[in-house]
Design a protein around this motif. Structure first.
Motif, PDB file in Angstrom:
ATOM      1  N   SER A 193      -4.894   6.922  -2.666  1.00  0.00           N
ATOM      2  CA  SER A 193      -3.892   5.920  -2.312  1.00  0.00           C
ATOM      3  C   SER A 193      -3.941   4.778  -3.329  1.00  0.00           C
ATOM      4  CB  SER A 193      -4.132   5.394  -0.900  1.00  0.00           C
ATOM      5  OG  SER A 193      -5.367   4.738  -0.846  1.00  0.00           O
ATOM      6  N   VAL A 194      -2.832   4.117  -3.464  1.00  0.00           N
ATOM      7  CA  VAL A 194      -2.720   3.044  -4.452  1.00  0.00           C
ATOM      8  C   VAL A 194      -2.271   1.765  -3.757  1.00  0.00           C
ATOM      9  CG1 VAL A 194      -1.543   2.248  -6.542  1.00  0.00           C
ATOM     10  CG2 VAL A 194      -2.113   4.659  -6.285  1.00  0.00           C
ATOM     11  N   GLU A 195      -3.016   0.700  -4.007  1.00  0.00           N
ATOM     12  CA  GLU A 195      -2.610  -0.617  -3.518  1.00  0.00           C
ATOM     13  C   GLU A 195      -2.210  -1.457  -4.708  1.00  0.00           C
ATOM     14  OE1 GLU A 195      -5.366  -1.483   0.415  1.00  0.00           O
ATOM     15  OE2 GLU A 195      -5.219  -2.962  -1.173  1.00  0.00           O
ATOM     16  N   VAL A 196      -1.059  -2.080  -4.617  1.00  0.00           N
ATOM     17  CA  VAL A 196      -0.638  -2.994  -5.679  1.00  0.00           C
ATOM     18  C   VAL A 196      -0.678  -4.413  -5.114  1.00  0.00           C
ATOM     19  CG1 VAL A 196       1.279  -3.733  -7.123  1.00  0.00           C
ATOM     20  CG2 VAL A 196       0.786  -1.313  -6.876  1.00  0.00           C
ATOM     21  N   LYS A 237       0.841  -1.201   0.000  1.00  0.00           N
ATOM     22  CA  LYS A 237       0.000   0.000   0.000  1.00  0.00           C
ATOM     23  C   LYS A 237       0.867   1.238   0.000  1.00  0.00           C
ATOM     24  CE  LYS A 237      -4.140   1.955   1.975  1.00  0.00           C
ATOM     25  NZ  LYS A 237      -5.286   1.766   2.844  1.00  0.00           N
ATOM     26  N   PHE A 238       0.522   2.168  -0.870  1.00  0.00           N
ATOM     27  CA  PHE A 238       1.279   3.413  -0.973  1.00  0.00           C
ATOM     28  C   PHE A 238       0.336   4.587  -0.779  1.00  0.00           C
ATOM     29  CE2 PHE A 238       2.769   0.368  -4.193  1.00  0.00           C
ATOM     30  CZ  PHE A 238       3.984   0.030  -3.638  1.00  0.00           C
TER      31      PHE A 238
END
Lengths: 291, 180
Positions: A163-166, A145-146
């Motif tokens: 926010s971005v989750e990869v 998670k970023f």
């Protein structure tokens, strides 16, 4: 040539340490990344029943800590009506599927990896006592998670934060005894387009393990020479009917044979992951019409 | 052979002082190999398994009430860019979970939409060869020979005329599955 070699030699001798450092720095540079995902290795984890445990190593290449979550997910590749592969993720495993999802756990399941740090995640299997010999599988989802910076603005502004989750999905294979895979390839269904052949075959797995390998499509002329080909890495857990397009550039009208061969070879996977399988192939005679 | 002076720490002579041309060539080759290994080490480590980097996140700046704002691929600073690294030829499946809106103060929302051409990818790592795709669907790709591809994502925010100011948050999930 000798003068150039000598010049290069002088330069390298004098500046070698600086060159090495510069190259290393350049290759490791984050290149203006907002966030770097963790590196998960190996890409496919194989656990032996005799050991009942395995490990993934996570590496955070960035200089900032990353929050990581590990989850198990049941899923397997299928083909849709257009012949494209995709991951089917039913809520519960269909009868007869060799799922390991419910009895394999990750430790720790949540962790924070410091910048440039490594962390080992161990997987512990508690299979049922009556587990039959064979290969069982699950997906491992590694979530990073970023948080991204909030857009600037005053008190009366509308500020957004996205926010971005990869989630990187990898495969866990649990093998008990001597699992064996088989594969059978059907005759191809071929449709000629303007500049390509549309090819579909049905590949049916058998045995007690998934087929990990490659489907190779080869168009042979009357002399047996390959005039067009395509290799498709596949993982086959259930019968699938993939579709590929064979380009016909430079292929003259006439009689041909289409050979589709399934072999247990994958360039992107370690050899230890691949189970030996007797190759299967089908030959489909066809005629290329004038275009 | 002359005695080595005290404190002399050179383990081999400079390349240009080597007498035999074959030795010179070997020395140069060794140095070049070292440099090549140093350069390739990081790339190799990155390519042994699938890895996703966020090169640039989707951004919606300069929003104000009553201002319908778009984020399209033609506005590079507002387009999210994801970098996918992996072994060349690896089949992968990529899909997104996309939010329908940002959640804001006191239950306010800021609608966020994506359409069939909101995403694109480039195997040549450039903006010139971008092939559009629908980010709301799953897509299969093959990692190109370079071991690197880029995925671009844009969206559209619709700001109401009476949109409340404040902080709005949302989350995007990118799934990448190495098909094995």
């Amino acid at each position: 040539m000798t003068a150039i070699t000598a010049l290069l030699g002088r330069f390298l001798h004098r500046y070698a340490p600086r060159v090495r450092h510069a190259v290393l720095l350049a290759s490791c540079a984050p290149s203006l990344l907002v966030a770097q995902g963790v590196v998960v290795s190996p890409p496919t984890l194989v656990i032996d029943h005799r050991v009942r445990s395995g490990a993934l190593e996570l590496f955070n290449p960035s200089d900032r800590p990353i929050e990581v979550r590990i989850e198990m997910l049941f899923g397997y590749p299928v083909t849709d009506s257009s012949g494209q592969f995709g991951l089917e993720t039913p809520a519960s495993p269909p009868p007869g599927m060799r799922a390991a999802t419910t009895w394999v756990e990750a430790f720790p399941a949540r962790l924070t990896i410091p910048g440039s740090g490594r962390q080992t995640v161990r997987f512990l299997a508690r299979p049922p006592a009556t587990l039959a010999d064979g290969e069982y599988f699950s997906r491992v989802v590694v979530t990073s998670k970023f948080a991204t910076p909030t857009a600037a603005g005053g008190a009366d502004a509308i500020r957004t934060e996205l926010s971005v989750e990869v989630r990187a999905v990898t495969t866990l294979l649990y093998r008990k005894g001597s699992p064996a895979a088989t594969i059978r390839v059907s005759e191809a269904t071929v449709t000629q387009g303007r500049d390509s052949l549309d090819v579909r075959v049905t590949a049916t797995p058998g045995g007690t393990a998934a087929f990990l390998g490659t489907l190779t499509y080869a168009l042979l002329n009357e002399a047996g020479a390959v005039v067009a080909s395509h290799a498709q890495p596949v993982s086959i857990y259930v019968p699938v009917t993939p579709r590929v397009r064979l380009p016909l550039a430079g292929v003259a009208p006439g009689s041909y044979r289409l050979r589709v061969r399934a072999t247990a070879e994958r360039g992107d996977l370690p050899a230890a992951v691949i189970l030996p399988v007797t190759a299967s192939e089908s030959i489909t005679p066809l005629r290329i019409a004038p275009r | 052979m002359p005695a080595r002076p005290r404190g002399h720490r050179r383990y081999f002579p400079p390349v240009h002082l080597l007498r035999r041309p074959s030795l010179r060539g070997t020395a140069v080759a060794v140095w070049l190999a070292l440099v090549a290994v140093a350069a390739g080490a990081t790339t190799l480590a990155a390519q042994t398994s699938l890895r996703i980097n966020v090169v640039r996140s989707l951004a919606f700046d300069r929003l104000a009430p009553g201002m319908p704002t778009m984020s399209r691929g033609t506005v590079p600073t507002d387009t999210g860019v994801f970098e996918v690294l992996g072994p060349p030829g690896t089949p992968i499946e990529v899909w997104f979970t996309l939010p329908a809106a940002f959640d804001g103060p006191a239950g306010a929302t800021l609608p966020l939409t994506f359409d069939p051409s909101s995403a694109s990818f480039s195997a040549a790592q450039s903006t010139a060869d971008r092939i559009p795709f629908d980010p709301r669907l799953r897509h299969q790709f093959r990692i190109p020979p370079s071991g690197r591809m880029l995925i671009f994502l844009a969206g559209r925010v619709l700001v109401g005329s009476d949109q409340a100011p404040g902080q709005y948050r949302a989350s995007i999930v990118l799934f990448a599955n190495q098909i094995t």
